[in-house]
Design a protein around this motif. Sequence first.
Motif, short mmCIF file in Angstrom:
data_model
loop_
_atom_site.label_atom_id
_atom_site.label_comp_id
_atom_site.label_asym_id
_atom_site.label_seq_id
_atom_site.Cartn_x
_atom_site.Cartn_y
_atom_site.Cartn_z
N ILE A 132 0.85 -1.21 0.00
CA ILE A 132 0.00 0.00 0.00
C ILE A 132 0.88 1.25 0.00
N LEU A 133 1.89 1.19 0.85
CA LEU A 133 2.81 2.33 0.99
C LEU A 133 3.54 2.62 -0.34
N ILE A 134 3.96 1.56 -1.00
CA ILE A 134 4.66 1.71 -2.30
C ILE A 134 3.72 2.38 -3.32
N ILE A 135 2.47 1.91 -3.36
CA ILE A 135 1.49 2.49 -4.30
C ILE A 135 1.28 3.98 -3.99
N GLU A 136 1.17 4.30 -2.70
CA GLU A 136 0.99 5.71 -2.30
C GLU A 136 2.18 6.57 -2.72
N PHE A 137 3.37 6.05 -2.48
CA PHE A 137 4.59 6.79 -2.86
C PHE A 137 4.59 7.03 -4.37
N LEU A 138 4.28 5.96 -5.13
CA LEU A 138 4.28 6.07 -6.59
C LEU A 138 3.25 7.09 -7.06
N PHE A 139 2.06 7.03 -6.44
CA PHE A 139 1.00 7.96 -6.82
C PHE A 139 1.40 9.40 -6.50
N ALA A 140 1.97 9.59 -5.32
CA ALA A 140 2.38 10.95 -4.92
C ALA A 140 3.43 11.51 -5.87
N ILE B 101 2.87 0.63 9.60
CA ILE B 101 1.47 0.84 10.01
C ILE B 101 1.11 2.33 9.96
N ILE B 102 2.05 3.15 10.37
CA ILE B 102 1.78 4.59 10.47
C ILE B 102 1.93 5.30 9.12
N ALA B 103 2.98 4.94 8.39
CA ALA B 103 3.33 5.68 7.17
C ALA B 103 2.24 5.72 6.09
N PRO B 104 1.47 4.62 5.85
CA PRO B 104 0.45 4.72 4.78
C PRO B 104 -0.51 5.89 5.00
N VAL B 105 -0.83 6.20 6.24
CA VAL B 105 -1.72 7.32 6.54
C VAL B 105 -0.96 8.64 6.43
N MET B 106 0.26 8.61 6.95
CA MET B 106 1.04 9.85 7.00
C MET B 106 1.46 10.35 5.61
N VAL B 107 1.72 9.42 4.69
CA VAL B 107 2.11 9.82 3.33
C VAL B 107 0.98 10.64 2.70
N ILE B 108 -0.24 10.13 2.84
CA ILE B 108 -1.40 10.83 2.25
C ILE B 108 -1.54 12.22 2.86
N THR B 240 10.96 10.02 7.09
CA THR B 240 11.25 9.68 5.68
C THR B 240 9.95 9.52 4.87
N ALA B 241 8.84 9.29 5.57
CA ALA B 241 7.54 9.17 4.86
C ALA B 241 7.11 10.51 4.28
N ASN B 242 7.77 11.60 4.69
CA ASN B 242 7.46 12.92 4.13
C ASN B 242 8.15 13.14 2.78
N ALA B 243 9.01 12.19 2.40
CA ALA B 243 9.78 12.35 1.15
C ALA B 243 8.90 12.63 -0.08
N PRO B 244 7.78 11.91 -0.27
CA PRO B 244 6.96 12.21 -1.46
C PRO B 244 6.45 13.66 -1.49
N ALA B 245 6.32 14.29 -0.32
CA ALA B 245 5.87 15.69 -0.29
C ALA B 245 6.90 16.60 -0.97
N ILE B 246 8.16 16.15 -1.03
CA ILE B 246 9.19 16.92 -1.76
C ILE B 246 8.74 17.07 -3.22
N GLY B 247 8.11 16.01 -3.74
CA GLY B 247 7.62 16.03 -5.12
C GLY B 247 6.66 17.19 -5.38
N ILE B 248 5.84 17.50 -4.39
CA ILE B 248 4.89 18.61 -4.52
C ILE B 248 5.66 19.91 -4.74
N TYR B 249 6.71 20.10 -3.94
CA TYR B 249 7.50 21.33 -4.05
C TYR B 249 8.29 21.35 -5.36
N LEU B 250 8.77 20.16 -5.78
CA LEU B 250 9.51 20.08 -7.05
C LEU B 250 8.60 20.45 -8.23
N THR B 251 7.38 19.92 -8.21
CA THR B 251 6.49 20.16 -9.35
C THR B 251 6.00 21.61 -9.41
#
Lengths: 149, 319
Positions: A132-140, B101-108, B240-251
């Motif tokens: 799930i986490l991988i899919i979320e990362f990819l989507f983000a 367990i925590i990161a899937p929620v935190m990434v979103i 480290t779960a905040n890493a994808p948020a860097i993408g927001i700033y990059l875009t």
Amino acid sequence: MAVVVEKEKEELGTELKEVIVEPMNYVFGKIMEILTIIGLIAMFVPGIIYIVTGKGYLSRDVVVKYWGLKASAFWKKVMGIKVFGYSWFLSHLTATDCLSIFGVCILAVTPLISLIGAEVKADKKYKVLIGILIIEFLFAIFRPILMGH
Amino acid sequence: MVAFAYAGFYHVFDDVIVGGDSMAWWFWPLFMFVFTLLIGIISPVSGVGGGVLFVPLSTIITPFNIDFIRGAGLVMAVTSALSSVPYLIRKGLANIRIFAIIAPVMVITSVVGGWVGLWVTNAYPNGKYLIKVLLGAIILLVFFIMVSSKRVEFPEVKEEDRDSLSKKLNIWGEYYEPDLDAIIEYTTKNTPIAIVTFAVIGFVAGMFGLGAGWANVPVLNMLMGVPIKVATATSMLIITANAPAIGIYLTKGAILPLIVVPSILGITIGARIGAKVAEIIKPKFVRWLVLAILFIAGVLNIIKGLQGMHVIPPILPGV
């Protein structure tokens, strides 16, 4: 209980203490370590060259002039464009500033690639969670390309 | 009093801060290097995260737009976490089971936070000032949490305390504790409540580009019952779960090497010096000094934001 393949040994006097490090933890950490070093080098080396020479996709002297503007206004003023997606730096990788941003990009995907490595070693329940986490990362990461904004 | 002191500081350094076009190009990159070097040094000594100091202080001192500051702050928080996590995993301190367990929620929520933060500054004429007010309020919240939060070295989680999620997912771990010369085994409790709490923390971290150690550690330690060393290490892993948020700033083009590179370089070198300094000087004094700075930064951000929105009359220069 997870299978033990890696042991961290802490020596204290003559006694030997062993700490169990799960395989998925170990693989995750190892990949993260390697990619972080690559990402930092990729960010620092061209980044420092850009700062010193001032030559890149964006002229250093122009950036200094307008970095007080919000991001959208900055790009309109400096390049006359509206930035979205990753193409603005991926299509200019010969420029040192864009190459440095590519280093930031490597750092941003480091947890994702580390998770893909951990997924292989995880047990059933954690395979689902990490999946799930991988899919979320990819989507983000790919959302701007997929959705166009 | 804070406003008065700030006005005095601003008057003395007026030429430097407002310099703009007349400033030599190298001043602010060099300043960022020295500034983050100092943050890197005092961060391990005081126990206050670098990202939490960087963003509010940069919005007050530097001429950069808050978009670029938050982008740099997020890269800084993630890079610091990436650099330390592999070592912490090898020691058994950072736990990927808790993270998974925590990161899937935190990434979103961190991605949504990053998007909302940029949207507010760009969509509203007063967005920049609204973000400053909210940032100031969050910083004051961080201050109160850090002053009042207690820490339990080895919290006891009995079998009957464990929630069903913790049991089903077999959340456990162990590490070597040199103080006790023993292997410490641990598990968790209150997992569902913790997931909701981490969702909120992720949103705030993404929106303001702050590291979230100030919130992660108390939740892991006090709410989930994880030993303090594991809580601190797993908090780094969670960041480290905040890493994808860097993408927001990059875009959005909100990552500028001219700001990011000297900042990351400074904090990376500073953190190594700080780890050595922490062994020599009294951490209690430094901790209170840094907390005082944090409090002042929170107040100044609120004042500057309200002033910019014309809610209060001009008190501080430089808005």
